[in-house]
Design a protein around this motif. Sequence first.
Motif, PDB file in Angstrom:
ATOM      1  N   LYS A 175     -72.146  21.059  19.004  1.00 52.40           N
ATOM      2  CA  LYS A 175     -71.729  21.613  17.715  1.00 52.40           C
ATOM      3  C   LYS A 175     -72.645  22.758  17.292  1.00 52.40           C
ATOM      4  CE  LYS A 175     -69.299  17.662  15.834  1.00 52.40           C
ATOM      5  NZ  LYS A 175     -69.180  16.987  17.147  1.00 52.40           N
ATOM      6  N   THR A 176     -72.020  23.797  16.729  1.00 52.37           N
ATOM      7  CA  THR A 176     -72.771  24.976  16.305  1.00 52.37           C
ATOM      8  C   THR A 176     -72.417  25.335  14.870  1.00 52.37           C
ATOM      9  OG1 THR A 176     -71.063  26.526  17.061  1.00 52.37           O
ATOM     10  CG2 THR A 176     -72.761  25.877  18.669  1.00 52.37           C
ATOM     11  N   TRP A 177     -73.284  26.125  14.261  1.00 54.97           N
ATOM     12  CA  TRP A 177     -73.014  26.622  12.911  1.00 54.97           C
ATOM     13  C   TRP A 177     -71.802  27.541  12.901  1.00 54.97           C
ATOM     14  CZ3 TRP A 177     -74.696  24.610   8.622  1.00 54.97           C
ATOM     15  CH2 TRP A 177     -75.903  23.905   8.610  1.00 54.97           C
ATOM     16  N   GLU A 178     -71.617  28.287  13.991  1.00 54.43           N
ATOM     17  CA  GLU A 178     -70.434  29.156  14.084  1.00 54.43           C
ATOM     18  C   GLU A 178     -69.161  28.321  14.098  1.00 54.43           C
ATOM     19  OE1 GLU A 178     -73.932  31.383  15.723  1.00 54.43           O
ATOM     20  OE2 GLU A 178     -73.119  29.361  15.959  1.00 54.43           O
ATOM     21  N   GLY A 179     -69.214  27.171  14.778  1.00 52.42           N
ATOM     22  CA  GLY A 179     -68.066  26.278  14.786  1.00 52.42           C
ATOM     23  C   GLY A 179     -67.772  25.717  13.405  1.00 52.42           C
ATOM     24  N   VAL A 180     -68.827  25.353  12.671  1.00 52.19           N
ATOM     25  CA  VAL A 180     -68.646  24.860  11.308  1.00 52.19           C
ATOM     26  C   VAL A 180     -67.992  25.931  10.439  1.00 52.19           C
ATOM     27  CG1 VAL A 180     -69.839  24.108   9.220  1.00 52.19           C
ATOM     28  CG2 VAL A 180     -70.556  23.232  11.446  1.00 52.19           C
ATOM     29  N   ALA A 181     -68.463  27.169  10.581  1.00 51.16           N
ATOM     30  CA  ALA A 181     -67.895  28.268   9.790  1.00 51.16           C
ATOM     31  C   ALA A 181     -66.429  28.494  10.146  1.00 51.16           C
ATOM     32  CB  ALA A 181     -68.697  29.546  10.020  1.00 51.16           C
ATOM     33  N   GLY A 182     -66.109  28.441  11.437  1.00 50.40           N
ATOM     34  CA  GLY A 182     -64.720  28.609  11.849  1.00 50.40           C
ATOM     35  C   GLY A 182     -63.829  27.495  11.338  1.00 50.40           C
ATOM     36  N   GLY A 183     -64.341  26.271  11.363  1.00 49.46           N
ATOM     37  CA  GLY A 183     -63.569  25.150  10.839  1.00 49.46           C
ATOM     38  C   GLY A 183     -63.362  25.250   9.344  1.00 49.46           C
ATOM     39  N   LEU A 184     -64.400  25.681   8.642  1.00 54.89           N
ATOM     40  CA  LEU A 184     -64.283  25.857   7.192  1.00 54.89           C
ATOM     41  C   LEU A 184     -63.257  26.932   6.855  1.00 54.89           C
ATOM     42  CD1 LEU A 184     -65.313  25.232   4.328  1.00 54.89           C
ATOM     43  CD2 LEU A 184     -67.101  26.942   4.686  1.00 54.89           C
ATOM     44  N   LEU A 185     -63.289  28.025   7.594  1.00 52.99           N
ATOM     45  CA  LEU A 185     -62.352  29.123   7.338  1.00 52.99           C
ATOM     46  C   LEU A 185     -60.914  28.693   7.558  1.00 52.99           C
ATOM     47  CD1 LEU A 185     -61.791  32.079   6.703  1.00 52.99           C
ATOM     48  CD2 LEU A 185     -62.175  32.608   9.120  1.00 52.99           C
ATOM     49  N   LEU A 186     -60.637  28.051   8.695  1.00 54.26           N
ATOM     50  CA  LEU A 186     -59.259  27.633   8.966  1.00 54.26           C
ATOM     51  C   LEU A 186     -58.821  26.557   7.980  1.00 54.26           C
ATOM     52  CD1 LEU A 186     -56.711  27.821  10.625  1.00 54.26           C
ATOM     53  CD2 LEU A 186     -57.705  26.197  12.272  1.00 54.26           C
ATOM     54  N   GLY A 187     -59.706  25.623   7.648  1.00 59.06           N
ATOM     55  CA  GLY A 187     -59.358  24.590   6.688  1.00 59.06           C
ATOM     56  C   GLY A 187     -59.000  25.169   5.331  1.00 59.06           C
ATOM     57  N   LEU A 188     -59.779  26.141   4.878  1.00 58.33           N
ATOM     58  CA  LEU A 188     -59.495  26.766   3.584  1.00 58.33           C
ATOM     59  C   LEU A 188     -58.199  27.568   3.621  1.00 58.33           C
ATOM     60  CD1 LEU A 188     -63.053  27.941   2.451  1.00 58.33           C
ATOM     61  CD2 LEU A 188     -61.751  25.967   1.646  1.00 58.33           C
ATOM     62  N   LEU A 189     -57.937  28.235   4.725  1.00 59.31           N
ATOM     63  CA  LEU A 189     -56.678  28.977   4.851  1.00 59.31           C
ATOM     64  C   LEU A 189     -55.480  28.043   4.788  1.00 59.31           C
ATOM     65  CD1 LEU A 189     -57.579  31.602   7.622  1.00 59.31           C
ATOM     66  CD2 LEU A 189     -57.185  32.039   5.183  1.00 59.31           C
ATOM     67  N   LEU A 190     -55.572  26.903   5.451  1.00 55.48           N
ATOM     68  CA  LEU A 190     -54.489  25.929   5.388  1.00 55.48           C
ATOM     69  C   LEU A 190     -54.338  25.364   3.978  1.00 55.48           C
ATOM     70  CD1 LEU A 190     -55.024  23.984   8.742  1.00 55.48           C
ATOM     71  CD2 LEU A 190     -53.205  25.617   8.202  1.00 55.48           C
ATOM     72  N   ALA A 191     -55.464  25.158   3.300  1.00 51.48           N
ATOM     73  CA  ALA A 191     -55.404  24.671   1.923  1.00 51.48           C
ATOM     74  C   ALA A 191     -54.704  25.670   1.014  1.00 51.48           C
ATOM     75  CB  ALA A 191     -56.818  24.389   1.413  1.00 51.48           C
ATOM     76  N   LEU A 192     -55.019  26.958   1.185  1.00 54.00           N
ATOM     77  CA  LEU A 192     -54.359  27.991   0.388  1.00 54.00           C
ATOM     78  C   LEU A 192     -52.866  28.032   0.665  1.00 54.00           C
ATOM     79  CD1 LEU A 192     -56.986  30.879   0.729  1.00 54.00           C
ATOM     80  CD2 LEU A 192     -56.456  29.551  -1.332  1.00 54.00           C
ATOM     81  N   LEU A 193     -52.490  27.910   1.920  1.00 52.22           N
ATOM     82  CA  LEU A 193     -51.077  27.922   2.282  1.00 52.22           C
ATOM     83  C   LEU A 193     -50.344  26.742   1.663  1.00 52.22           C
ATOM     84  CD1 LEU A 193     -48.699  29.034   3.934  1.00 52.22           C
ATOM     85  CD2 LEU A 193     -49.521  27.683   5.877  1.00 52.22           C
ATOM     86  N   LEU A 194     -50.922  25.551   1.787  1.00 54.83           N
ATOM     87  CA  LEU A 194     -50.265  24.370   1.240  1.00 54.83           C
ATOM     88  C   LEU A 194     -50.236  24.405  -0.285  1.00 54.83           C
ATOM     89  CD1 LEU A 194     -51.585  21.521   3.569  1.00 54.83           C
ATOM     90  CD2 LEU A 194     -49.257  22.419   3.414  1.00 54.83           C
ATOM     91  N   GLN A 195     -51.248  24.994  -0.895  1.00 54.01           N
ATOM     92  CA  GLN A 195     -51.253  25.107  -2.346  1.00 54.01           C
ATOM     93  C   GLN A 195     -50.099  25.962  -2.835  1.00 54.01           C
ATOM     94  OE1 GLN A 195     -51.991  27.651  -4.677  1.00 54.01           O
ATOM     95  NE2 GLN A 195     -52.323  26.340  -6.484  1.00 54.01           N
ATOM     96  N   GLN A 196     -49.804  27.030  -2.109  1.00 52.06           N
ATOM     97  CA  GLN A 196     -48.674  27.883  -2.467  1.00 52.06           C
ATOM     98  C   GLN A 196     -47.354  27.145  -2.299  1.00 52.06           C
ATOM     99  OE1 GLN A 196     -48.967  31.002  -3.855  1.00 52.06           O
ATOM    100  NE2 GLN A 196     -51.120  30.378  -3.915  1.00 52.06           N
ATOM    101  N   VAL A 197     -47.233  26.379  -1.223  1.00 49.53           N
ATOM    102  CA  VAL A 197     -46.013  25.601  -1.003  1.00 49.53           C
ATOM    103  C   VAL A 197     -45.879  24.525  -2.079  1.00 49.53           C
ATOM    104  CG1 VAL A 197     -44.841  24.025   0.587  1.00 49.53           C
ATOM    105  CG2 VAL A 197     -46.035  26.045   1.480  1.00 49.53           C
ATOM    106  N   GLY A 198     -46.995  23.839  -2.369  1.00 49.02           N
ATOM    107  CA  GLY A 198     -46.952  22.784  -3.365  1.00 49.02           C
ATOM    108  C   GLY A 198     -46.641  23.299  -4.758  1.00 49.02           C
ATOM    109  N   ALA A 199     -47.192  24.465  -5.099  1.00 49.43           N
ATOM    110  CA  ALA A 199     -46.957  25.043  -6.420  1.00 49.43           C
ATOM    111  C   ALA A 199     -45.490  25.374  -6.640  1.00 49.43           C
ATOM    112  CB  ALA A 199     -47.815  26.293  -6.604  1.00 49.43           C
ATOM    113  N   ALA A 200     -44.772  25.642  -5.546  1.00 47.32           N
ATOM    114  CA  ALA A 200     -43.362  25.993  -5.665  1.00 47.32           C
ATOM    115  C   ALA A 200     -42.463  24.772  -5.818  1.00 47.32           C
ATOM    116  CB  ALA A 200     -42.923  26.794  -4.436  1.00 47.32           C
TER     117      ALA A 200
END
Length: 273
Positions: A175-200
């Motif tokens: 495990k690396t810090w770069e991996g943590v950052a990549g996981g955080l980025l993708l997780g947040l992007l998915l959260a933003l996407l689902l938030q838009q779907v949920g808001a509708a």
Amino acid sequence: MLRQRVLTAIPLVMLVLAVIWLLPGVWLQGLFAVAALIAAWEWAGLSGFDGRLGRLGYVVVLAAVLAVLAASDAAASQIWLIPGLLWWLAVAVWVLAQARRGHCYRLPFWLPAVAGLITLALAWLGIVAIHSLPVSGPFWVTLLMALVWGADIGGYFAGRRFGRHKLAPAISPGKTWEGVAGGLLLGLLLALLLQQVGAATLSGLPGLGWLLPVATMVISLSVIGDLAESVLKRQADRKDSGQLLPGHGGMLDRIDALLAAAPVMAAALMRVG
């Protein structure tokens, strides 16, 4: 390995989403109880229960705990939420201390066994409590899964492509810090996407000012859940908790991040309907 991981993950994801959205809540309770019991079998093996009888006894104890929690409808009570959050904050401090000292302190036999019962029971309670939220429950469970899966997938690919700085080499050398950052980025992007779907489709969902810090906290604690299992595997001198899921290892290898993420997410949703 990657091909096998994908072939195993796709039907699992479809099964989980089908249970979340299409079946009554009791099915979700049952599915995650089964997953927890399988994980308990593996946890017992990592904790030093070498014989089948000892591991079976450990599973029976957890089954009894889950049965009592289900019968008392404990998930509907908020009394366990703060202790559950404090439990994982304590685990986070302990894991970070192990990483800082450069080697894993060997735990006494009884401590991992007790910790496993607490951890698996809290995760089950978290999943059930979130899914039980009126109207929006399935959405929040889906978001929880997206955060955990996104962190895992993003961490895997970012770590392989950009990984240079080790996160906790004494615990999990890959495990690396770069991996943590990549996981955080993708997780947040998915959260933003689902938030838009949920808001509708749903009313009353919290905005980004609530979602982003909560998603960041959930993803961060999911990494701690992963590392905590890695400590157990290192002490047991095992690469995987089992061989149940081709390309992934055992059930515990698949849900280790979720074990931490579920009660943390449930605590964050205390006032969200």
